[in-house]
Design an enzyme around this catalytic site. Structure first.
Site, mmCIF file in Angstrom:
data_model
loop_
_atom_site.group_PDB
_atom_site.id
_atom_site.type_symbol
_atom_site.label_atom_id
_atom_site.label_comp_id
_atom_site.label_asym_id
_atom_site.label_seq_id
_atom_site.Cartn_x
_atom_site.Cartn_y
_atom_site.Cartn_z
ATOM 1 N N ARG A 1 0.850 -1.190 0.000
ATOM 2 C CA ARG A 1 0.000 0.000 0.000
ATOM 3 C C ARG A 1 0.885 1.239 0.000
ATOM 4 O O ARG A 1 1.968 1.244 0.575
ATOM 5 C CB ARG A 1 -0.893 0.029 1.236
ATOM 6 C CG ARG A 1 -2.057 -0.949 1.152
ATOM 7 C CD ARG A 1 -2.970 -0.841 2.361
ATOM 8 N NE ARG A 1 -2.335 -1.344 3.558
ATOM 9 C CZ ARG A 1 -1.756 -0.620 4.483
ATOM 10 N NH1 ARG A 1 -1.743 0.702 4.395
ATOM 11 N NH2 ARG A 1 -1.213 -1.161 5.546
ATOM 12 N N TYR B 1 -1.382 -3.369 -6.890
ATOM 13 C CA TYR B 1 -1.242 -4.070 -5.606
ATOM 14 C C TYR B 1 -2.580 -4.120 -4.850
ATOM 15 O O TYR B 1 -3.270 -3.095 -4.743
ATOM 16 C CB TYR B 1 -0.165 -3.394 -4.727
ATOM 17 C CG TYR B 1 -0.187 -3.972 -3.335
ATOM 18 C CD1 TYR B 1 0.365 -5.237 -3.092
ATOM 19 C CD2 TYR B 1 -0.836 -3.330 -2.287
ATOM 20 C CE1 TYR B 1 0.286 -5.818 -1.834
ATOM 21 C CE2 TYR B 1 -0.920 -3.902 -1.029
ATOM 22 C CZ TYR B 1 -0.354 -5.146 -0.809
ATOM 23 O OH TYR B 1 -0.454 -5.722 0.425
ATOM 24 N N GLY B 2 -2.887 -5.275 -4.298
ATOM 25 C CA GLY B 2 -4.179 -5.540 -3.647
ATOM 26 C C GLY B 2 -4.749 -4.403 -2.820
ATOM 27 O O GLY B 2 -5.852 -3.925 -3.076
ATOM 28 N N GLY B 3 -4.008 -3.970 -1.806
ATOM 29 C CA GLY B 3 -4.533 -2.961 -0.877
ATOM 30 C C GLY B 3 -4.868 -1.644 -1.566
ATOM 31 O O GLY B 3 -5.675 -0.866 -1.075
ATOM 32 N N LYS C 1 -9.767 -2.082 1.633
ATOM 33 C CA LYS C 1 -9.366 -0.949 2.476
ATOM 34 C C LYS C 1 -10.146 0.323 2.101
ATOM 35 O O LYS C 1 -10.470 1.126 2.964
ATOM 36 C CB LYS C 1 -7.862 -0.706 2.345
ATOM 37 C CG LYS C 1 -7.002 -1.906 2.693
ATOM 38 C CD LYS C 1 -7.229 -2.377 4.106
ATOM 39 C CE LYS C 1 -6.257 -3.490 4.479
ATOM 40 N NZ LYS C 1 -6.517 -4.008 5.827
ATOM 41 N N HIS D 1 -10.719 -2.182 11.550
ATOM 42 C CA HIS D 1 -9.662 -3.042 11.009
ATOM 43 C C HIS D 1 -9.458 -4.198 12.008
ATOM 44 O O HIS D 1 -8.451 -4.260 12.703
ATOM 45 C CB HIS D 1 -8.387 -2.200 10.869
ATOM 46 C CG HIS D 1 -7.293 -2.856 10.106
ATOM 47 N ND1 HIS D 1 -5.988 -2.463 10.224
ATOM 48 C CD2 HIS D 1 -7.293 -3.867 9.201
ATOM 49 C CE1 HIS D 1 -5.231 -3.204 9.423
ATOM 50 N NE2 HIS D 1 -5.991 -4.071 8.801
ATOM 51 N N SER E 1 -1.324 -3.799 10.393
ATOM 52 C CA SER E 1 -1.025 -4.740 9.317
ATOM 53 C C SER E 1 0.188 -5.613 9.666
ATOM 54 O O SER E 1 1.165 -5.126 10.229
ATOM 55 C CB SER E 1 -0.713 -3.969 8.041
ATOM 56 O OG SER E 1 -1.767 -3.094 7.776
ATOM 57 N N ALA E 2 0.081 -6.887 9.270
ATOM 58 C CA ALA E 2 1.187 -7.831 9.400
ATOM 59 C C ALA E 2 1.656 -8.040 10.846
ATOM 60 O O ALA E 2 2.843 -8.188 11.110
ATOM 61 C CB ALA E 2 2.345 -7.414 8.498
ATOM 62 N N CYS E 3 0.716 -8.044 11.791
ATOM 63 C CA CYS E 3 1.034 -8.359 13.190
ATOM 64 C C CYS E 3 0.426 -9.695 13.586
ATOM 65 O O CYS E 3 0.241 -9.973 14.770
ATOM 66 C CB CYS E 3 0.469 -7.299 14.125
ATOM 67 S SG CYS E 3 1.451 -5.815 14.205
ATOM 68 N N GLY E 4 0.043 -10.511 12.631
ATOM 69 C CA GLY E 4 -0.471 -11.839 12.969
ATOM 70 C C GLY E 4 -1.974 -11.890 13.180
ATOM 71 O O GLY E 4 -2.484 -12.795 13.838
ATOM 72 N N THR F 1 -4.278 -12.536 10.939
ATOM 73 C CA THR F 1 -4.810 -13.731 10.266
ATOM 74 C C THR F 1 -4.489 -14.981 11.090
ATOM 75 O O THR F 1 -5.334 -15.869 11.243
ATOM 76 C CB THR F 1 -4.243 -13.840 8.834
ATOM 77 O OG1 THR F 1 -4.587 -12.639 8.138
ATOM 78 C CG2 THR F 1 -4.827 -15.021 8.085
ATOM 79 N N ASN F 2 -3.289 -15.055 11.665
ATOM 80 C CA ASN F 2 -2.951 -16.211 12.513
ATOM 81 C C ASN F 2 -3.899 -16.291 13.710
ATOM 82 O O ASN F 2 -4.383 -17.359 14.076
ATOM 83 C CB ASN F 2 -1.513 -16.109 13.037
ATOM 84 C CG ASN F 2 -0.484 -16.233 11.926
ATOM 85 O OD1 ASN F 2 -0.808 -16.689 10.834
ATOM 86 N ND2 ASN F 2 0.744 -15.837 12.203
ATOM 87 N N ASP G 1 -9.757 -9.633 8.803
ATOM 88 C CA ASP G 1 -9.167 -8.306 8.569
ATOM 89 C C ASP G 1 -10.108 -7.144 8.861
ATOM 90 O O ASP G 1 -9.670 -6.124 9.351
ATOM 91 C CB ASP G 1 -8.687 -8.225 7.102
ATOM 92 C CG ASP G 1 -7.775 -7.038 6.852
ATOM 93 O OD1 ASP G 1 -6.958 -6.724 7.733
ATOM 94 O OD2 ASP G 1 -7.881 -6.419 5.774
ATOM 95 N N ARG H 1 1.788 -12.240 -0.859
ATOM 96 C CA ARG H 1 0.434 -12.498 -0.350
ATOM 97 C C ARG H 1 -0.192 -13.741 -0.946
ATOM 98 O O ARG H 1 0.218 -14.220 -2.008
ATOM 99 C CB ARG H 1 -0.463 -11.297 -0.721
ATOM 100 C CG ARG H 1 -0.027 -9.977 -0.121
ATOM 101 C CD ARG H 1 -0.579 -9.815 1.251
ATOM 102 N NE ARG H 1 -0.124 -8.616 1.928
ATOM 103 C CZ ARG H 1 -0.826 -7.995 2.879
ATOM 104 N NH1 ARG H 1 -2.006 -8.436 3.236
ATOM 105 N NH2 ARG H 1 -0.338 -6.955 3.492
ATOM 106 N N ARG I 1 2.696 -4.729 17.876
ATOM 107 C CA ARG I 1 3.995 -5.413 17.923
ATOM 108 C C ARG I 1 4.916 -4.528 18.754
ATOM 109 O O ARG I 1 5.394 -3.498 18.271
ATOM 110 C CB ARG I 1 4.499 -5.534 16.475
ATOM 111 C CG ARG I 1 5.789 -6.261 16.266
ATOM 112 C CD ARG I 1 6.144 -6.200 14.786
ATOM 113 N NE ARG I 1 5.287 -7.056 13.991
ATOM 114 C CZ ARG I 1 5.551 -8.347 13.736
ATOM 115 N NH1 ARG I 1 6.662 -8.904 14.189
ATOM 116 N NH2 ARG I 1 4.721 -9.057 13.008
HETATM 117 C C1 OXD Z 1 -3.175 -4.627 5.442
HETATM 118 C C2 OXD Z 1 -3.831 -5.733 4.756
HETATM 119 O O1 OXD Z 1 -2.189 -4.087 4.922
HETATM 120 O O2 OXD Z 1 -4.769 -6.304 5.350
HETATM 121 O O3 OXD Z 1 -3.635 -4.263 6.533
HETATM 122 O O4 OXD Z 1 -3.470 -6.048 3.622
HETATM 123 MN MN MN Z 2 -5.384 -5.310 7.119
#
Ligand code: OXD
Ligand code: MN
Length: 604
Positions: A84, A212-214, A221, A241, A263-266, A268-269, A290, A382, A413
């Site tokens: 993004r 790019y996706g975002g 988003k 979010h 973003s990217a702090c886990g 989805t995990n 998300d 991704r 984080r």
């Molecule tokens: C982000 C995403 O960047 O979900 O937050 O892709």
């Molecule tokens: Mn996100």
């Protein structure tokens, strides 16, 4: 697709809708962008297959090994277009004040002029796809409709997974004018000509110069968060979010928790957590990973839906230990973007299971050898996968009313300062916790990695209006929710003096989740500290864990000196938002300072 010729995709499609406003807007966009052909997407399997064949023929998609990864493809983006771009993302409200100090602002007419010039003729020689979609379960009072016009086949295929795409949206829309108008063109993917502009007053988004996706999956988003948050304030709901999980206990009672992480702090995990063996009989069901839309229900609780229908997750670090559910979810019908490829057509990324392969083709299509100092997969590579692939998908994910939220969690984080878990004293204090959320930056957005940045409610890049007013909206919501969710702060990333992570994270986060749920149901005790309620050793289930009690204690410890620094940082951040910062939050900070000055007993 509305009309098909021999290759299954070409042809100027007959409109799939007679909605006059929709047709007028599509006509306007076509006159501006001048595509060679217009294709209306119907969301059918035949359409997906035809587009996939075309994507392969054009080199946009690389087929992966069908034995190992049936229905999966690799896409390589332009190397200048991998995340993004917050500095090119604009909120185009009439006044700069409405966008607030944390957003880039562009005057709407200027934005229309500037991007209009870029869109002029942008689709010459290309296909213009009309992509109607629904965010949220069709028929939900919370669902919203969008139509994205794009010249990217990759976008169409991704939207087909990330949203309920095609005829379903047009049928729901009927003759209504209430839909988000999204216009996207890749142009020539030049970072100098890359803009993502949001027009909240017109419920519209214009995105140019990126694939790019975002930046380009406009339902995500752009609509679900930036425009959504703006509409939410106006209409009395919340666009956040957050991931959403249902945690089922051995008696079959399910408690729903929403959690915001930058973003990217886990996230989805966490949304796909598998409880450790000690928690036999417990199940965690994914509602969303998300984004979360919430509104007060007639029963006085806060009800939430996941507006999306798929996952656009970060690949690096995903493996059978960190997220076995994701590994199953992405084992078929998945588009991988910017990962590395093995000689036998499998995918690979840093942190995947097993030995590092001797040889790979890296994310840019170049030969790569084990030991190379460069990463084989892009750190923000991704996967896009439909949520129906998730073996632990909540059976309530399509419920039109959503699920009732009992607890809200904020996490970042942080290698120091923030304890493993703390419960806020009340809603206002919880809003303060969210408003001051900080996190060390990651690769999900371009910019420096590893510095603490304030990311209130993990919404800094996604709030479509002034942040102080957004906090005010959070405070206001408490008046329309009788049974307020309890608010918590967590930190899985605390490190000891020796640099080790003190908490194992992943599945073991279930222990923290259980305490959160017990607290939300008022079933367990805790210790009152300066920062909020923390788990009592006796009530915090640590049995069968390999981690030492000393480490857990350290992960929960409150260091007054670091908190003094932290509060200075909160102050600095609040200063930026001073014009609209709600007084309650300023007072919360003062209360916290006063509490820290007192010598409170932390643990027995
Ligand atoms: C982000 C995403 O960047 O979900 O937050 O892709
Ligand atoms: Mn996100």
């Amino acid at each position: 697709m509305s009309s098909a010729t021999s290759n299954g995709v070409s042809g100027v499609g007959a409109p799939l809708s007679r909605n006059p406003q929709l047709l007028a807007w599509i006509g306007e966009c076509a006159r501006l962008t001048k595509p060679d052909r217009v294709v209306w997407c119907d969301g059918s399997l035949a359409e997906k297959e035809a587009l996939t064949r075309e994507g392969v023929a054009l080199g946009i998609l690389i087929p992966l090994n069908p034995q190992k990864l049936p229905g999966c493809y690799l896409h390589r983006s332009n190397p200048n277009d991998v995340a993004r771009v917050e500095h090119f993302t604009f909120i185009c409200t009439k006044t700069k004040d409405e966008a607030g100090p944390t957003n880039n602002w562009m005057e709407p007419r200027e934005a229309t002029r500037k991007l209009g010039a870029l869109f002029d003729g942008a689709m010459r020689g290309r296909t213009m796809y009309v992509v109607p979609y629904v965010m949220g379960p069709p028929g939900s009072p919370m669902a919203k409709i969008g139509v994205e016009i794009t010249d990217s086949l990759y976008v169409v295929l991704n939207m087909g997974m990330m949203t309920r795409m095609g005829r379903v949206a047009l049928e729901l829309l009927g003759d209504s004018n209430d839909f988000n108008r999204g216009l996207h063109s890749m142009l020539d993917v030049d970072p100098e000509r890359r803009f993502i502009c949001h027009f909240p007053d017109d419920n519209a988004v214009w995105s140019v110069g990126s694939g790019y996706g975002g930046n380009v999956l406009l339902g995500k988003k752009c609509l679900a968060l930036r425009i959504g948050s703006y509409l939410g304030r106006r209409e009395g709901w919340m666009a956040e979010h957050m991931m959403i999980v249902g945690v089922e206990d051995p008696h079959g009672e399910t408690t729903y928790v929403a959690a915001a992480f930058p973003s990217a702090c886990g996230k989805t995990n966490f949304a796909m957590l598998i409880p450790p063996r000690r928690f036999e009989g417990w199940k965690v069901w994914t509602v969303g990973d998300d984004i979360c839309w919430m509104r007060p229900g007639p029963d006085g609780r806060l009800w939430a839906i996941n507006p999306e229908a798929g996952y656009f997750g970060v690949a690096p670090g995903t493996n059978h230990a960190t997220n076995p559910t994701a590994m199953r979810t992405i084992s078929k019908d998945t588009i991988y973007t910017n990962v590395a490829m093995t000689p036998d057509g499998d995918v690979w990324w840093e942190g995947k299971d097993g030995e590092v392969p001797e040889e790979l083709v890296d994310w840019q299509g170049r030969p790569w050898k084990k030991g190379s100092p460069e990463k084989a997969a892009h750190p923000n590579s991704r996967f896009t996968a439909p949520m129906v692939n998730n073996p632990h998908l909540s059976p309530h994910v399509n419920d039109p009313e959503g699920v009732p939220i009992a607890a809200i969690v904020f996490g970042g984080r942080r290698s120091t300062t923030v304890p493993l878990v703390v419960q806020a004293f009340n809603w206002v204090h919880g809003v303060y916790m969210g408003a001051t959320l900080g996190s060390e930056t990651t690769a999900a957005a371009t910019g420096q990695v590893g510095v603490v940045r304030r990311d209130p409610m993990a919404m800094l890049p996604f709030c479509g209006y002034d942040m102080g007013r957004y906090f005010d909206h959070w405070l206001d919501m408490s008046t329309s929710i009788r049974d307020l969710p309890k608010i918590f702060q967590v930190n899985w990333f605390r490190k000891g003096a020796d640099g080790r992570f003190l908490w194992p994270g992943f599945g073991e986060n279930m222990r923290v989740l259980k305490w959160i749920i017990d607290r939300a149901h008022r079933r367990t005790g805790g210790w009152e500290t300066q920062l909020g309620w923390v788990p009592h050793q006796a009530e915090f289930d640590l049995s069968g864990m390999s981690v030492s009690l000393e480490d857990v204690d350290e992960a929960e410890s409150i260091d007054r000196a670091s908190w003094k620094r932290e509060l200075d940082d909160h102050e600095e951040f609040f200063q930026k938002l001073a014009a609209t910062m709600p007084r309650e939050l300023v007072l919360q900070r003062e209360l916290l300072i006063a509490r820290l000055d007192r010598d409170m007993r932390l643990k027995p």
